[in-house]
Motif scaffolding. Sequence first.
Motif, short mmCIF file in Angstrom:
data_model
loop_
_atom_site.label_atom_id
_atom_site.label_comp_id
_atom_site.label_asym_id
_atom_site.label_seq_id
_atom_site.Cartn_x
_atom_site.Cartn_y
_atom_site.Cartn_z
N TYR A 36 13.50 6.17 -14.85
CA TYR A 36 13.21 5.71 -13.50
C TYR A 36 12.44 4.41 -13.58
O TYR A 36 11.86 4.07 -14.62
N TYR A 37 12.44 3.68 -12.49
CA TYR A 37 11.80 2.38 -12.44
C TYR A 37 10.79 2.38 -11.29
O TYR A 37 11.06 2.92 -10.21
N VAL A 38 9.65 1.77 -11.52
CA VAL A 38 8.64 1.67 -10.49
C VAL A 38 8.22 0.20 -10.33
O VAL A 38 8.01 -0.50 -11.31
N MET A 39 8.17 -0.23 -9.09
CA MET A 39 7.80 -1.60 -8.76
C MET A 39 6.39 -1.61 -8.19
O MET A 39 6.11 -0.90 -7.22
N VAL A 40 5.50 -2.38 -8.79
CA VAL A 40 4.10 -2.43 -8.39
C VAL A 40 3.82 -3.80 -7.75
O VAL A 40 4.07 -4.84 -8.38
N CYS A 41 3.32 -3.79 -6.52
CA CYS A 41 3.13 -5.03 -5.78
C CYS A 41 1.76 -5.06 -5.10
O CYS A 41 1.08 -4.03 -4.99
N ASN A 42 1.37 -6.24 -4.62
CA ASN A 42 0.25 -6.34 -3.70
C ASN A 42 0.76 -6.94 -2.40
O ASN A 42 1.80 -7.62 -2.38
N TYR A 43 0.06 -6.68 -1.30
CA TYR A 43 0.52 -7.18 0.00
C TYR A 43 -0.65 -7.66 0.84
O TYR A 43 -1.79 -7.21 0.69
N LEU A 44 -0.35 -8.58 1.75
CA LEU A 44 -1.31 -9.06 2.75
C LEU A 44 -0.53 -9.32 4.02
O LEU A 44 0.34 -10.19 4.06
N PHE A 45 -0.82 -8.54 5.08
CA PHE A 45 -0.19 -8.70 6.38
C PHE A 45 -1.27 -9.10 7.39
O PHE A 45 -2.29 -8.42 7.50
N THR A 46 -1.04 -10.17 8.14
CA THR A 46 -2.02 -10.64 9.12
C THR A 46 -1.46 -10.50 10.53
O THR A 46 -0.39 -11.04 10.83
N GLU A 47 -2.19 -9.78 11.37
CA GLU A 47 -1.77 -9.61 12.76
C GLU A 47 -2.13 -10.85 13.58
O GLU A 47 -3.00 -11.64 13.20
N ASP A 48 -1.46 -10.99 14.72
CA ASP A 48 -1.65 -12.13 15.61
C ASP A 48 -3.05 -12.09 16.21
O ASP A 48 -3.40 -11.17 16.94
N LYS A 49 -3.87 -13.10 15.92
CA LYS A 49 -5.26 -13.13 16.39
C LYS A 49 -5.37 -13.23 17.91
O LYS A 49 -6.41 -12.90 18.49
N ALA A 50 -4.29 -13.68 18.57
CA ALA A 50 -4.33 -13.82 20.02
C ALA A 50 -4.14 -12.48 20.72
O ALA A 50 -4.37 -12.37 21.93
N GLN A 51 -3.75 -11.45 19.99
CA GLN A 51 -3.50 -10.14 20.59
C GLN A 51 -4.72 -9.24 20.46
O GLN A 51 -5.61 -9.48 19.64
N TYR A 52 -4.75 -8.18 21.27
CA TYR A 52 -5.91 -7.29 21.31
C TYR A 52 -5.97 -6.38 20.08
O TYR A 52 -4.96 -5.88 19.59
N GLY A 53 -7.18 -6.15 19.59
CA GLY A 53 -7.43 -5.15 18.56
C GLY A 53 -6.76 -5.44 17.23
O GLY A 53 -6.31 -4.53 16.55
N THR A 54 -6.69 -6.71 16.85
CA THR A 54 -5.95 -7.08 15.65
C THR A 54 -6.86 -7.31 14.45
O THR A 54 -8.07 -7.45 14.56
#
Length: 304
Positions: free
Chosen positions: A174-192
Amino acid sequence: MNKWQKITNKIALIVVLMLSSCSVMFAQSKKSNPFYYTELSEQADYKHIDFSSEYKEWLIPDSSERFEDITHELLGNGYTFERALFNSERFTYEDMNGKPLYYKETSFNGILGDKYARIEIFIHPEVERMDSLTFKVNGKSKVEENICDFTGEIHIEHIYNVWERVNDPDSPNYYVMVCNYLFTEDKAQYGTGFFKGTYGAYCYIDKANKMIRLDIDVGGGEFNKRNYVGIWQSYKTKAVKRCVWGDYRMPYTFDFDIGSEDMRINPKYNSPEWEQWQYEMHNPKEKNRWWKTLRKEVSHETDR
């Protein structure tokens, strides 16, 4: 007892001690399963917020396993990546005979904070390859009725080929893919805020078409094929919360998931959102496709 017998006994004692030492080292190299509360509670602190490093360590093979890092070999041979490795599409079999295979647009399910609020993440099917190991995505997050837009990147760190049985070269790999991520929400929207952490996915190598694909068979029903483990941090309050999402069963949720074979929500964390999840599990055709609706402005006095 003669001289040679004493020497023989000493040698035997040394061998026993060495074997005992090796057994301890091997036992220490074995990893506790972060998907099950009973094992997880013995080796982790439930008050800890960010388990992205621990998850990465769990994904990466150790000395107790036979493995090979094939990341650059695949890139050097011109392999491409299936987009389902980076979005929230799900593979589904059309009939009981297992044919044909098709994509299903859906959302990931997850937890947010120490009270295990339900968060849903939708990553659009369109994925842009920025460089050889970095992919740009965009999507939406949903907590209760608050829906926010985000953009982000997933960066591949390693792709490992792992042999399940070290002494059996013919056993399925089997194969496993190891990653890092960064997701940024829209600062103009509420509760982001922003999401960051470790992303792990099981995959397989399609040599005929030179493509790295999502593996839908590895792990069975109790393990999901894709997991995001990390944090969400509010832009406004700077509050940091544990945030984990994936296809099905999630790691590092402690007593939230008390199921033995299947995921089962601890009643003390019940909410209308988790009741909706349970309903959708039994009625998948009636799943709320919230990412298709227009975003509503939500006004609250507090953040997420």
